[in-house]
Write an enzyme that holds these catalytic residues in place. Structure first.
Site, PDB file in Angstrom:
ATOM      1  N   LYS A 230       0.812  -1.211   0.000  1.00  0.00           N
ATOM      2  CA  LYS A 230       0.000   0.000   0.000  1.00  0.00           C
ATOM      3  C   LYS A 230       0.850   1.268   0.000  1.00  0.00           C
ATOM      4  O   LYS A 230       0.380   2.329  -0.410  1.00  0.00           O
ATOM      5  CB  LYS A 230      -0.965  -0.020   1.173  1.00  0.00           C
ATOM      6  CG  LYS A 230      -2.016  -1.096   0.980  1.00  0.00           C
ATOM      7  CD  LYS A 230      -3.117  -1.065   2.020  1.00  0.00           C
ATOM      8  CE  LYS A 230      -4.232  -2.015   1.643  1.00  0.00           C
ATOM      9  NZ  LYS A 230      -3.821  -3.439   1.645  1.00  0.00           N
TER      10      LYS A 230
HETATM   11  C1  LIG Z   1      -4.391  -4.482   0.946  1.00  0.00           C
HETATM   12  C2  LIG Z   1      -3.616  -5.741   0.852  1.00  0.00           C
HETATM   13  C3  LIG Z   1      -3.956  -6.762  -0.071  1.00  0.00           C
HETATM   14  C4  LIG Z   1      -5.182  -6.690  -0.963  1.00  0.00           C
HETATM   15  O1  LIG Z   1      -5.089  -5.699  -1.957  1.00  0.00           O
HETATM   16  P1  LIG Z   1      -6.428  -5.153  -2.689  1.00  0.00           P
HETATM   17  O2  LIG Z   1      -5.974  -4.055  -3.557  1.00  0.00           O
HETATM   18  O3  LIG Z   1      -7.323  -4.689  -1.571  1.00  0.00           O
HETATM   19  O4  LIG Z   1      -7.020  -6.298  -3.439  1.00  0.00           O
HETATM   20  C5  LIG Z   1      -3.146  -7.884  -0.137  1.00  0.00           C
HETATM   21  N1  LIG Z   1      -2.078  -8.027   0.671  1.00  0.00           N
HETATM   22  C6  LIG Z   1      -1.704  -7.084   1.571  1.00  0.00           C
HETATM   23  C7  LIG Z   1      -0.529  -7.313   2.438  1.00  0.00           C
HETATM   24  C8  LIG Z   1      -2.463  -5.905   1.689  1.00  0.00           C
HETATM   25  O5  LIG Z   1      -2.085  -4.974   2.589  1.00  0.00           O
END
Ligand SMILES: *Cc1c(COP(=O)(O)O)cnc(C)c1O
Length: 456
Positions: free
Chosen positions: A109
């Protein structure tokens, strides 16, 4: 570029307004008026650094930020990463792992939220405005949002988290940030309580306007765009051949970015959507039925999601860019908790999906560590397992690594049988002073806190 709502009931807005707006005012998601075609530029972009590639990929979607400024914002966003390549590929014997966790909070993120923080600050400064960001988190999003907003002019950030219910590391990442514009609110309740308070406050339009409340949730268009870039980066790093990707999925933001990269002209042969036991999306891509269930708590908590907030964008295109049909589907889903896509056509020609359970996830971590000495976090392991199961053809497979294993030490150490999941930045959190405000799970208490500490 102009942006419209998937539900078709708003005036078009330019890029900067789309970034500040997040959700469209008719409840839909913002989408560009057209998808830029870049297939004939792929050759010319070979050899670009990640920030320069990001500039090329983003430019056609922007239009209202001068070139030099956009380059500066992108460079500053990715200077916080601890890898020269920013999102390097790590080869395993049968696939590549693309490490998206080299940013400040060790989760993918950061790729989007470091850029979003830069964009917010730039846009607000030019307009002489201030934004109070309010968010609710069960873990990763809150810490990455705080890392993107800390110390920025014209922004205060208020993040609610359920006290004692996030992982200890996630809590430390939120509560050890000393910047005065960061407010970590330890709510005496569950994540659902935090989300209910968030929704209720955003529905109070006079309060929202008076305090210039903004959101950083995963539907923000700039977050999607930032994620498109690493699909392009993988293409060059893997030798400019058509690729398959496997994507650990929760809110459908990450994989939607891959879908968009393919529509822009990047040669992607397969997008493998990997879920944990929360399988609403894998059921949809296998049967056409989209039905809400109960959230199950798993060892990949950032994917413990039932209703995927970015899915509406995909559905809009799948329904032939027909806002009315989309509104019908979303209304049916809101009323009955389900809808069925049954127009006889394949659900998608790129995306295929598989759910991966706890035992297989742990076994994947164990095997990759034993055979190749490489550590996967539980989210990434879900993607590797689904990728191996569903890949067809001989194209190289890139599995997106969405978190560093040290963020989820219990599951990883358990799978390996030794305390191997460490990272200096996680260890460094232990001795730092903590700062958070305990609050009851009450809308009034959170509003009172914003009134006392926000700037209008
Ligand atoms: C947010 C997140 C995901 C999922 O991603 P999306 O874009 O919500 O599908 C997968 N793995 C981790 C570690 C995350 O923080």
């Amino acid at each position: 570029m102009r942006y419209f709502s998937t539900r078709g009931q708003t005036e078009p807005v330019a890029f900067q307004d789309a970034v500040l707006m997040g959700l469209a005012s008719d409840g839909g998601l913002l989408i560009p008026e057209s998808i830029p075609q870049v297939g004939d530029k792929l050759g010319a972009w070979a050899g670009l650094s990640f920030p320069d590639l990001a500039f090329e990929v983003l430019s056609p979607y922007v239009g209202d930020i001068p070139e030099a400024d956009l380059r500066r914002l992108i460079n500053a966003a990715y200077a916080t990463f601890d890898s020269e390549a920013v999102v390097p590929l790590h080869p395993l014997k049968d696939l590549y792992v693309q490490e998206l966790w080299h940013g400040p909070t060790l989760a993918f993120k950061d790729v989007a939220l470091q850029l979003l923080g830069q964009l917010f600050e730039y846009i607000l400064e030019a307009r002489g405005e201030h934004l109070n960001i309010l968010g609710a988190t069960s873990g990763d999003t809150g810490s990455a949002a705080i890392a993107g907003a800390r110390g920025r002019n014209n922004i205060d950030i208020f993040i609610m988290f359920p006290e004692g219910k996030t992982s200890p590391i996630q809590e430390l990442q939120m509560t050890t940030v000393a910047d005065e514009n960061v407010h970590a609110l330890a709510i005496d309740g569950t994540f659902d309580d935090c989300q209910a308070i968030l929704k209720s406050i955003f529905r109070d339009l006079p309060f929202k306007a008076r305090w210039h409340l903004g959101a950083v949730n995963s539907v923000n268009w700039a977050r999607v765009l930032a994620q498109v870039v690493y699909y392009f980066h993988a293409y060059y790093a893997a030798g400019q051949k058509p690729l398959a990707f496997s994507v650990p999925t929760g809110n459908f933001g990450d994989i939607f970015a891959g879908w968009l990269a393919a529509k822009m002209g990047l040669p992607i042969t397969q997008l493998i959507l990997a879920t944990n036991e929360n399988d609403i999306l894998s059921v949809f891509f296998n049967t056409g039925r989209y039905a809400r269930g109960e959230v199950k708590f798993t060892i990949s908590p950032s994917m413990d999601i039932q209703v995927a907030s970015n899915f509406e964008r995909f559905l809009f295109y799948r329904l032939g860019e027909n806002a009315e049909a989309l509104r019908g589907a979303m209304e049916s889903f809101a009323e009955t908790g389900a809808f069925q896509l049954d127009d006889g056509a394949p659900i998608d020609d790129l995306i295929c999906a598989q759910a991966v359970g706890r035992e297989e996830t742990l076994a994947t971590i164990t095997a990759v560590h034993e055979e190749e000495g490489y550590l996967l976090d539980p989210h990434t392991a879900v993607g590797v397992a689904a990728g191996r199961a569903l890949r067809k053809g001989d194209e190289p497979l890139v599995c997106l690594a969405t978190a560093h294993p040290a963020k989820f030490p219990e599951a990883v150490n358990g799978a390996v049988g030794a305390p191997v999941a460490t990272h200096p930045r996680v260890e460094g959190l232990a001795g730092l002073p903590k700062r958070s405000t305990p609050l009851p799970a009450s809308e009034d208490a959170v509003k009172a806190f914003i009134e006392a500490h926000g700037r209008s």
